[in-house]
Write an enzyme that holds these catalytic residues in place. Structure first.
Site, PDB file in Angstrom:
ATOM      1  N   LYS A 112     -60.783  62.138 -13.813  1.00 52.51           N
ATOM      2  CA  LYS A 112     -62.860  62.171 -13.731  1.00 52.51           C
ATOM      3  C   LYS A 112     -63.459  63.495 -14.439  1.00 52.51           C
ATOM      4  O   LYS A 112     -64.410  63.444 -14.295  1.00 52.51           O
ATOM      5  CB  LYS A 112     -62.875  61.984 -12.416  1.00 52.51           C
ATOM      6  N   GLU A 170     -63.142  53.146 -16.182  1.00 57.71           N
ATOM      7  CA  GLU A 170     -62.820  52.468 -14.600  1.00 57.71           C
ATOM      8  C   GLU A 170     -62.018  52.763 -13.577  1.00 57.71           C
ATOM      9  O   GLU A 170     -62.580  53.037 -12.459  1.00 57.71           O
ATOM     10  CB  GLU A 170     -62.469  50.725 -14.825  1.00 57.71           C
ATOM     11  N   VAL A 175     -62.747  56.240 -11.081  1.00 59.91           N
ATOM     12  CA  VAL A 175     -63.385  55.236  -9.658  1.00 59.91           C
ATOM     13  C   VAL A 175     -63.003  54.290  -8.333  1.00 59.91           C
ATOM     14  O   VAL A 175     -62.948  53.103  -9.195  1.00 59.91           O
ATOM     15  CB  VAL A 175     -65.531  55.072  -9.503  1.00 59.91           C
ATOM     16  N   ALA A 219     -59.189  53.541  -8.372  1.00 60.93           N
ATOM     17  CA  ALA A 219     -58.936  52.529  -9.270  1.00 60.93           C
ATOM     18  C   ALA A 219     -58.883  51.419 -10.276  1.00 60.93           C
ATOM     19  O   ALA A 219     -59.735  51.458 -10.757  1.00 60.93           O
ATOM     20  CB  ALA A 219     -56.886  52.986  -8.028  1.00 60.93           C
ATOM     21  N   LEU A 246     -59.856  48.796  -9.225  1.00 65.52           N
ATOM     22  CA  LEU A 246     -61.376  48.182  -8.368  1.00 65.52           C
ATOM     23  C   LEU A 246     -62.511  48.393 -10.351  1.00 65.52           C
ATOM     24  O   LEU A 246     -62.774  48.616 -10.497  1.00 65.52           O
ATOM     25  CB  LEU A 246     -62.084  48.279  -7.398  1.00 65.52           C
ATOM     26  N   GLU A 249     -52.036  63.781  -2.601  1.00 64.81           N
ATOM     27  CA  GLU A 249     -51.619  64.986  -3.002  1.00 64.81           C
ATOM     28  C   GLU A 249     -50.403  65.795  -2.258  1.00 64.81           C
ATOM     29  O   GLU A 249     -50.750  65.809  -0.942  1.00 64.81           O
ATOM     30  CB  GLU A 249     -52.992  65.757  -3.420  1.00 64.81           C
ATOM     31  N   ASP A 308     -62.629  65.499  -4.572  1.00 63.83           N
ATOM     32  CA  ASP A 308     -62.390  64.712  -5.280  1.00 63.83           C
ATOM     33  C   ASP A 308     -63.314  63.423  -5.498  1.00 63.83           C
ATOM     34  O   ASP A 308     -63.645  62.763  -5.866  1.00 63.83           O
ATOM     35  CB  ASP A 308     -60.806  63.935  -5.274  1.00 63.83           C
ATOM     36  N   LYS A 351     -66.471  61.476  -7.056  1.00 62.75           N
ATOM     37  CA  LYS A 351     -66.354  60.194  -8.180  1.00 62.75           C
ATOM     38  C   LYS A 351     -68.188  59.607  -7.197  1.00 62.75           C
ATOM     39  O   LYS A 351     -68.468  58.899  -7.989  1.00 62.75           O
ATOM     40  CB  LYS A 351     -65.413  59.054  -6.765  1.00 62.75           C
TER      41      LYS A 351
END
Ligand code: ADP
Ligand code: ASP
Ligand code: MG
Length: 919
Positions: free
Chosen positions: A675, A702, A705, A707, A709, A763, A774, A778
């Site tokens: 990202k 892709e 954001v 993973a 999807l 994490e 995170d 996104k």
């Protein structure tokens, strides 16, 4: 015994040293007795052919009677044999590598013996490297380098040891005495060149032609040793050529035919081994057909004999669709038309000398190119396109047969408004070029007539530019011409195919392939013959361009070289997925993905043809070298035969992300779940997007954001079809989704966090998830994709890390203290519960208000966001088409190595389809 090769064919100026003169006289006199020795019985003694230097001709007047007597006898002889011409003859030409060693010469003899044609004419090149060695002797001698003597010894030794290997008895003795004799003559001659510091062209041609004289004698002796009657022919007696101004020679067919008849009448045999490369001028001065000329010799002889076919034996299986040294995926062409073969060879395919075609084309004699080292390969047949043998299907691809390149060129561009409509400008330009003796390889003139541009060999361009400057001094001064510009470091890439240029779509495909490889075309020329489209490229782009166009027309699969950065959890999962899917992709979808390199922060593994993915972990340990990103990129992008390169960044590193710009500029596609680039400084993001739009280089992300999807692609689809995004709202963190989906009943928040940590959903330090940064990244990515020009800091974030714990030393410390704050979230949950709602941690992009935020929100229990389970993500797009109550929803697992790697993989496949893979 007369030595034809050395004595009678000595060039006219060769004889300054006294010893040499003496020897010449002596030889001729002894030759006039026409004694017959075993080996030399096949030769034409001087008394028959009168093949003499001018010097000698003057000397021979007193022996004239010999020649005429001999000739008369022959002419009157009732049994004079005429050469039977036609299909009974099959011509074979063996290149230097075919006769490179004693073993190979024996092998060639076997090939000749196994041909059951009635008549066999064999043309042979010098043993490999010998012609180079001979030119080197001349160069050394004329630059007064004494080492020509030892270099000549090496030539002697090479042939002596070969002869010792393959001949015996009288045959060996005769060959060696001839060889020693030739070498001592050459020594005298080279000495003369050494003293003069200069070699004339005819001296040079005489010296360099010896390689063929020796190889032909060796080969014919070996054939004879096998019990077959075989004559050897010194083609200088037969082949007569006229030198032209362009350092080429034109055969004199009429005279050569006469001389051949004469030769044959005295040497009739059904197996003839003739020298390639060498010939004579009409004045009987030895000359050559110039470098690589033996193919041409074979074609001329084929025409003189009206042979059934000419087979050119070499070290490759036939003519490839491109130089196999440059394009390892090149394929053998079964058939080629004469024109196609000519164009391929003219534009650099050195498998065939370009002039080979014309002589055989006149009589429709097919040429077959075959591999002496692989007799099972049928080779390439070059014939008339209407002949039965010619295969020509009508697929678009089949209109392009092959590609060839010429390096070391420069473009010259003569430009100016004063050129338009002025007759004679082009002629003046090319006159000037001709005056400096430069060879123009391609010309292109725009129809506006404002510029004429042409390519010449780089080494000639300086002289050409100077000549043009001086020729057009006045026009340049007056401004009628604006410039004579030189563009150095160019190469030509030619695509060759019957009617390729006249078939709609073929040229377009060619240029499209170049554009996709991000290669700039500097000039274009298309011959009216329509057999050829020629483009001029930067030299450094040439091989990549060749591979790109070749793979476009010849690899039905889309081949992509991949460099994987960061073989961590996602990277290694991706590599395993690639391993499992590669074969299916290749077979069913024509996509050929090759991992050329894998690099971590410490070691990297590189491969020239693709890493074996079933063993990449072991290979990395065994063959890994110290990681070096620059070298890695250079290897993946530059050092192989695949036209497309993609770098897949599976790290979360902003330093790696800072290279994307540079990579995209170089034409390297980038695919990443990282990202950092898109959520970093706005101007960096905007530059990347701008680059992407300007070029054919792709940047896909892709998996940044949701993973695997389809979130970015859904958003793009909406925008590109003219929908307007109003709002994007979603649960973007799998971890936080899991935590709030399970934060129910009387469970404590800290307990659920501990459970999630235990299950590996967080994490290593759960604060990295709970802080919301995170999700913030996104949100900024989606905001920017929607057109908002925001910085990361413009997105407020509600952190779930209690203020006092933000500075806790370790993750353990944090986990230990977290229960102290459970009551805060429990209270919020209670309020929500009382209102029939649940807590959800969401990111929001409000496109209308041009803002975004990350926060804990409540949703009614029947809202889709309240229905989630596990670690699912859910994203709702509200647009002008997908109105308020009915947003477009994407939902599914949005975290984990498998789905993230899957998302990256699907970007790679999207890239393949953008590059032309079938859908
Ligand atoms: P010979 O000594 O037999 O005449 P050459 O070296 O002149 O052989 O020509 C054969 C070589 O031509 C091959 O080894 C190959 O590397 C090179 N070559 C270049 N382009 C092509 C092509 N399109 N097809 C086949 N060979 C090619
Ligand atoms: N021996 C010559 C050369 O090397 C001719 C040939 O082999 O075609 O140029
Ligand atoms: Mg050759």
């Amino acid at each position: 015994m007369a030595s034809f090769s050395s004595t009678i064919s000595s060039p006219r100026h060769a004889l300054s040293p006294n010893t040499f003169v003496h020897e010449a006289k002596h030889k001729r006199i002894s030759g006039s007795h026409c004694r017959t020795f075993p080996l030399h019985s096949q030769r034409s003694p001087i008394c028959r052919m009168g093949f003499i230097s001018r010097f000698e001709r003057k000397e021979t007047t007193k022996h004239q009677i010999f020649a005429s007597v001999t000739d008369t006898t022959v002419d009157k002889s009732p049994e004079k044999v005429k050469l039977p011409k036609g299909d009974i003859w099959s011509v074979h030409k063996f290149g230097g590598t075919c006769v490179g060693t004693s073993e190979r010469i024996k092998n060639v003899a076997n090939v000749i013996l196994s041909d059951d044609s009635e008549g066999k004419l064999v043309i042979v090149s010098a043993m490999s490297k010998v012609t180079d060695m001979m030119y080197d002797l001349i160069n050394k001698a004329q630059s007064r380098d004494e080492s020509y003597i030892s270099a000549l010894d090496a030539v002697l030794e090479k042939h002596r040891s070969t002869a010792v290997d393959i001949l015996e008895g009288d045959d060996l003795g005769s060959f060696l005495s001839q060889l020693h004799h030739d070498i001592s003559n050459l020594k005298a001659m080279l000495r003369a060149i050494y003293i003069a510091g200069h070699a004339t062209e005819s001296f040079t041609d005489f010296v360099v032609g010896h390689g063929e004289l020796w190889s032909a004698q060796l080969l014919s002796s070996v054939v004879r040793k096998n019990g077959v009657d075989c004559q050897w022919m010194d083609t200088r007696e037969v082949l007569i050529v006229n030198p032209t101004s362009s350092n080429q020679v034109d055969p004199d067919y009429t005279e050569s035919e006469k001389r051949l008849e004469k030769w044959y009448s005295k040497n009739q045999s059904k197996t003839i081994v003739a020298t390639g490369f060498i010939a004579s001028t009409p004045e009987n001065i030895p000359t050559t057909l110039k470098r690589d000329g033996s193919d041409f010799s074979a074609a001329i002889m084929g025409a003189l004999f009206r042979a059934g076919q000419v087979t050119i034996w070499t070290d490759v299986d036939g003519v490839y669709s491109a130089d196999p040294r440059k394009v390892s995926e090149a394929v053998i062409l079964k058939t080629l038309s004469y024109q196609e073969a000519w164009e391929m060879s003219y534009f650099g395919a050195n498998v065939l000398h370009p002039r080979t075609i014309i002589p055989v084309m006149r009589y429709d004699i097919p040429i077959i190119i075959r591999n002496i080292f692989n007799l099972s390969a049928p080779g390439t047949k070059i014939c008339h396109p209407s002949a039965d043998c010619y295969e020509d299907d009508q697929r678009l691809e089949s209109f392009v047969k092959g590609f060839a390149t010429i390096d070391n060129l420069a473009l010259v561009n003569v430009e100016g408004t004063g050129m338009a409509g002025v007759p004679g400008t082009a002629s003046a330009i090319f006159d000037a070029v001709k005056d400096v003796g430069a060879n123009v390889i391609m010309i292109s003139q725009a129809s506006s007539e404002h510029s004429v541009c042409f390519a010449v060999p780089e080494k000639e361009v300086k002289a050409v530019a100077e000549a043009l400057q001086s020729r057009f001094r006045q026009a340049l001064a007056a401004g009628r011409l604006s410039q004579v510009a030189v563009i150095p470091n160019c190469s030509i890439l030619a695509a060759v195919g019957q009617k390729m240029a006249s078939t709609p779509g073929v040229s377009a495909t060619l240029f499209n392939a170049l554009a996709k490889a991000n290669i700039n075309v500097r000039a274009i020329a298309q011959g009216c013959s329509e057999y050829n489209v020629t483009v001029v490229l930067k030299r450094e782009d040439c091989i990549r361009g060749l591979r790109a166009v070749h793979s476009r027309f010849y690899l039905s699969r889309t081949t992509i070289a991949m460099g994987i950065i960061g073989p961590g959890l996602i990277g290694s999962t991706l590599l395993d997925q690639l391993r499992d899917q590669a074969a299916t992709l290749k077979e069913e979808f024509n996509i050929d993905l090759r991992v050329m390199g894998i690099t971590g922060s410490r070691t990297m593994l590189l491969s020239d043809s693709g890493i074996d993915l079933s063993r990449w972990r072991e290979l990395q340990k065994e063959e890994g070298v110290m990681a070096d990103l620059e070298k890695f990129i250079h290897h993946v992008h530059g050092n192989h035969f695949i036209p497309n390169t993609v770098v897949v960044d599976c790290t979360a590193d902003s330093l790696i992300a800072s290279h994307y710009n540079n990579w995209l500029r170089k034409g390297i596609h980038v695919v990443t779940p990282n990202k950092k680039a898109n959520s970093g400084p706005l101007d960096q993001y905007l530059k990347l997007r701008a680059l992407q739009r300007q070029s054919y280089t792709h940047y896909f992300y892709e998996a940044t954001v949701g993973a695997g999807l389809p979130i970015i692609s859904t958003l793009r689809g909406l925008l590109e079809t003219g929908d307007r995004i109003l709002r994007i709202e979603g649960i973007f963190s799998g971890t936080l989704s899991y935590i709030f989906n399970n934060f129910i009943g009387s469970r404590n928040f800290s307990e659920v966090v501990a459970e999630a940590k235990q299950a590996g959903y967080t994490e290593p330090d759960p604060r990295d998830d709970l802080s919301g940064t995170d999700v913030q990244r996104k949100v900024i990515i989606l905001a920017r994709e929607s057109g908002l020009k925001l910085e990361l800091s413009d997105i407020p974030v509600e952190s779930l890390v209690p203020e006092p714990l933000q500075a806790s030393a370790s993750a353990e410390d944090f986990m230990q203290k977290l229960p102290q704050f459970d009551h805060e979230l429990a209270a919020k949950r209670q309020i929500a519960e009382d209102a029939g709602e649940v807590l959800r941690y969401v990111g929001v992009v409000d496109v209308v208000k041009q803002e975004g935020e990350v926060k804990l929100r409540t949703y009614k229990k029947d809202h889709p966001f309240a229905q989630l389970s596990g670690s699912d993500n859910i994203i709702a797009f509200t647009t002008t088409r997908y109105k308020d109550k009915q947003p477009l929803i994407v939902r599914g697992p949005g975290a984990g190595a498998e789905v993230t790697a899957g998302g990256v993989f699907s970007d790679i496949l999207r890239l393949a389809s953008y590059l032309g893979a079938p859908s």
